[in-house]
Design a protein around this motif. Structure first.
Motif, mmCIF file in Angstrom:
data_model
loop_
_atom_site.group_PDB
_atom_site.id
_atom_site.type_symbol
_atom_site.label_atom_id
_atom_site.label_comp_id
_atom_site.label_asym_id
_atom_site.label_seq_id
_atom_site.Cartn_x
_atom_site.Cartn_y
_atom_site.Cartn_z
ATOM 1 N N UNK A 144 49.954 20.385 -26.303
ATOM 2 C CA UNK A 144 48.789 20.780 -26.120
ATOM 3 C C UNK A 144 47.646 20.061 -25.492
ATOM 4 N N UNK A 145 48.296 19.098 -24.819
ATOM 5 C CA UNK A 145 47.237 17.918 -24.205
ATOM 6 C C UNK A 145 48.466 17.765 -22.991
ATOM 7 N N UNK A 146 49.172 18.695 -22.881
ATOM 8 C CA UNK A 146 50.557 18.774 -21.393
ATOM 9 C C UNK A 146 51.751 18.049 -22.386
ATOM 10 N N UNK A 147 52.209 17.790 -20.724
ATOM 11 C CA UNK A 147 54.625 16.868 -21.178
ATOM 12 C C UNK A 147 53.773 16.050 -21.574
ATOM 13 N N UNK A 148 54.633 15.284 -22.941
ATOM 14 C CA UNK A 148 54.772 13.748 -22.965
ATOM 15 C C UNK A 148 56.208 13.828 -22.613
ATOM 16 N N UNK A 149 56.777 12.839 -22.024
ATOM 17 C CA UNK A 149 58.651 12.426 -21.521
ATOM 18 C C UNK A 149 58.414 11.130 -22.727
ATOM 19 N N UNK A 150 59.306 11.548 -24.117
ATOM 20 C CA UNK A 150 59.455 10.922 -24.841
ATOM 21 C C UNK A 150 59.929 9.929 -24.946
ATOM 22 N N UNK A 151 61.556 9.806 -23.787
ATOM 23 C CA UNK A 151 61.619 9.008 -23.405
ATOM 24 C C UNK A 151 61.406 8.180 -22.461
ATOM 25 N N UNK A 152 60.149 7.934 -22.235
ATOM 26 C CA UNK A 152 59.519 6.726 -21.926
ATOM 27 C C UNK A 152 59.461 5.464 -22.534
ATOM 28 N N UNK A 153 59.398 4.209 -22.229
ATOM 29 C CA UNK A 153 58.805 3.248 -22.856
ATOM 30 C C UNK A 153 58.079 2.700 -24.036
#
Ligand code: ZN
Length: 238
Positions: A144-153
């Motif tokens: 809901x707060x945008x995209x989270x690129x969870x693979x990032x460090x």
């Protein structure tokens, strides 16, 4: 059910876009005639597809021609082929005012969550997209707060769920740091968990959209969603 159409690439020359409109209309006519001649025993709906690339006069021509054939619903095709997002929404400005309100309207191959929310504000009813699973396979979650690129460090020690306001099983059970650990260790289950969450996110977004329309508060829903999401898209005037 969709007839075959010709989806011009982006960018494309006027002549190529014009040829795609002519052939799309021809195929639409032939396919509608055949569809009707069969008596529609399975009670399917057949949609017409509007082409015309990024050219206003061709979009108008295609809209007129496809409307004159007459379908059960109408699709805006030839979008999301690499054009800037403003160009994509310009297409809706040209086409939407001419489509009937009582037939479903389908924006083909769209899109990101904020694009869907804005397009609904412009009168679109239906979408199809591979984005939830494609982004999931790349370790990117929608929230809901945008995209989270969870693979990032930066998420290696993040103990939050993918989306704090999500009720899916992934968000109930797993942290961002654990999912990131799975992805960086080459565990496919990490990508699977993100994809699962993304599909859940899209389904609940569509549920929220339908509720906001029914309760006659789409305007405020749209503004709140786009602001929280951090979208650069201007809300449409509903
Ligand atoms: Zn979730």
């Amino acid at each position: 059910m969709m007839p075959l159409d010709v989806c011009a690439p982006y960018p494309c020359e006027y002549k190529e876009a014009k040829t795609s409109v002519i052939r799309t209309t021809d195929w639409a006519r032939r396919s509608r005639e055949f569809f009707i001649s069969q008596g529609n025993p399975k009670k399917q709906l057949q949609f017409g597809i509007i082409q015309g690339a990024t050219f206003e006069d061709l979009r108008r021509q295609s809209t007129e021609e496809i409307l004159s054939v007459g379908f059960d619903g109408y699709a805006v095709g030839g979008v999301s082929v690499g054009e800037p997002v403003e160009e994509m929404f310009k297409t809706l400005d040209w086409v939407m005012p001419h489509l009937p309100d009582d037939k479903p309207r389908y924006f083909m191959g769209i899109g990101l969550p904020d694009q869907i929310v804005k397009a609904v504000g412009e009168g679109i009813d239906m979408f199809d997209t591979c984005i939830p699973t494609r982004f999931g396979r790349h370790g990117a979650a929608f929230t809901s707060k945008g995209k989270v690129v969870v693979r990032n460090g930066e998420f290696s020690k993040d103990m939050l769920p993918l989306d704090e306001s999500c009720g899916c099983i992934v968000c109930k059970r797993y942290t961002r740091s654990y999912i990131r650990h799975l992805i960086s260790s080459g565990e496919l289950s990490g990508l699977r968990l993100v994809s699962y969450h993304n599909v859940y996110f899209y389904l609940s977004l569509m549920r929220k959209i339908r509720a906001a329309i029914k309760e006659n508060r789409y305007d405020s829903f749209q503004k709140e969603f786009l602001a929280a999401y951090g979208s650069e898209l201007e809300p449409s005037r509903v």
